[in-house]
Design an enzyme around this catalytic site. Structure first.
Site, PDB file in Angstrom:
ATOM      1  N   GLU A 158      81.984 -57.845  23.433  1.00 26.38           N
ATOM      2  CA  GLU A 158      81.889 -56.889  24.792  1.00 26.38           C
ATOM      3  C   GLU A 158      80.591 -57.438  25.638  1.00 26.38           C
ATOM      4  O   GLU A 158      80.730 -57.637  26.735  1.00 26.38           O
ATOM      5  CB  GLU A 158      81.596 -55.694  24.522  1.00 26.38           C
ATOM      6  CG  GLU A 158      81.306 -54.559  25.913  1.00 26.38           C
ATOM      7  CD  GLU A 158      81.299 -53.266  25.295  1.00 26.38           C
ATOM      8  OE1 GLU A 158      80.542 -52.388  25.948  1.00 26.38           O
ATOM      9  OE2 GLU A 158      82.153 -52.698  24.645  1.00 26.38           O
ATOM     10  N   SER A 180      76.247 -52.581  23.127  1.00 24.85           N
ATOM     11  CA  SER A 180      77.420 -52.508  22.222  1.00 24.85           C
ATOM     12  C   SER A 180      77.830 -54.183  22.285  1.00 24.85           C
ATOM     13  O   SER A 180      78.322 -54.784  23.239  1.00 24.85           O
ATOM     14  CB  SER A 180      78.517 -51.766  22.827  1.00 24.85           C
ATOM     15  OG  SER A 180      78.090 -50.304  22.608  1.00 24.85           O
ATOM     16  N   ARG A 194      86.720 -52.312  30.103  1.00 23.13           N
ATOM     17  CA  ARG A 194      85.648 -53.243  30.057  1.00 23.13           C
ATOM     18  C   ARG A 194      85.910 -54.507  30.741  1.00 23.13           C
ATOM     19  O   ARG A 194      85.546 -55.496  30.451  1.00 23.13           O
ATOM     20  CB  ARG A 194      85.084 -53.512  28.753  1.00 23.13           C
ATOM     21  CG  ARG A 194      84.562 -52.360  27.830  1.00 23.13           C
ATOM     22  CD  ARG A 194      83.211 -51.625  28.657  1.00 23.13           C
ATOM     23  NE  ARG A 194      83.059 -50.300  27.897  1.00 23.13           N
ATOM     24  CZ  ARG A 194      83.468 -49.161  28.150  1.00 23.13           C
ATOM     25  NH1 ARG A 194      84.298 -48.960  29.191  1.00 23.13           N
ATOM     26  NH2 ARG A 194      82.906 -48.153  27.541  1.00 23.13           N
TER      27      ARG A 194
END
Length: 298
Positions: free
Chosen positions: A291, A221, A172
């Site tokens: 995130e 998320s 990520r």
């Protein structure tokens, strides 16, 4: 005070003090000092060149995985519209995709062309520019697995083509410079059966619908999965399922999702996330990393 920007000499739409809440999934947050929607890539390059790196630049896609803080965003927010949303089959199982194209459009175009390997993009709630920047992933795959290269416009208006290797992908994360706007990308798939590709996309769509609060004002998320753990399980074990702060709530359906129940400020949402992080750290000794990207003035 809104920073000064020349308001003529380009073809796109420039809006001062532009409300952003309606453009993001959480439906909260303040205004951008300036919102620019370029007519095409040349228009974007010319606009940024005139700024000469004098203001912060932030690209905005579908507004998922993003908290816009209540004080708004300084500088210029760039939103890529229809001119950047096309997806083309280049042959050899390669798709060329505009930075404003959605994951659903990319995966659907791949399916119709019999290109396999891009089905997972059906499960990423965002645009090409966003998931190229953050190495978006879902269902065991990520952008680093399929990206060939991308074209970006830097904050000074110069354009560069960067390979996947140059982006230095990790979980990520990429090394894409701050203020760079991804205007296109090329993804590599492999030959596949149209029916099988469609079935896999349907499976992904159904899995998301079943497990995630997609019909709520959410941001995707919230936390990265720590090594050896699932973030949702850590949040659940810390007793945070259904936890509220103001109008924000930890989803009962999936504990790695925060939701706006209707009246949440961005401060409520971010504050709830920090409280979840505190409880997980205190009870299980694991430090969760955000995130969701949080931007702007408190």
């Amino acid at each position: 005070m809104t920073a000064q920007v020349a308001t003529t000499g380009f073809r796109g739409k420039l809006t001062p003090d532009a409300p952003l809440a309606k453009l993001v999934w959480f439906k909260s947050g303040g205004a951008a000092d300036w919102l620019f929607e370029p007519a095409d890539a040349d228009d974007l390059r010319d606009f940024l060149a005139r700024l000469d790196g004098g203001l912060p630049i932030m690209a905005l896609g579908l507004g998922s995985n993003l908290i816009i803080r209540d004080g708004g965003v300084p500088g210029v927010v760039i939103r890529l519209g229809k001119p950047f949303s096309k997806v083309k089959n280049r042959g050899d199982n390669v798709l060329e995709c505009g930075g404003g194209a959605s994951g659903i459009l990319v995966s659907s175009t791949a399916r119709d062309a019999g290109i396999a390997g891009l089905e997972f993009l059906r499960g990423i709630p965002g645009t090409v520019g966003g998931f190229v920047r953050m190495n978006g992933g879902a269902y065991g795959r990520e952008v680093a697995d399929v990206l060939i290269d991308c074209d970006v416009v830097l904050s000074d208006g110069t354009c560069r083509r960067l390979s996947a290797a140059e982006l230095g992908y990790s979980y990520r994360h990429s090394n894409l410079p701050d203020g760079a706007v991804v205007i296109s990308a090329r993804f590599q798939g492999h030959p596949g059966d149209v029916a099988e590709i469609g079935a896999e996309m349907d499976r992904i769509a159904q899995a998301r619908e079943t497990s995630q609060p997609l019909r709520s004002k959410t941001g995707g998320s919230t936390f990265k999965n720590p090594a050896g753990h699932k973030a949702w399980a850590l949040v659940d074990a810390a007793g945070c399922r259904g936890l509220t702060m103001g109008g924000a709530q930890v989803s009962e359906k999936h504990t790695n999702f925060l939701i706006n129940t209707g009246t949440a400020t961005s401060a409520d949402i971010e504050g709830l996330g920090e409280e979840v992080r505190r409880r997980v750290s205190q009870s299980q000794g694991v430090d969760l990393e955000w995130e969701i990207k949080r931007v702007g003035r408190p």
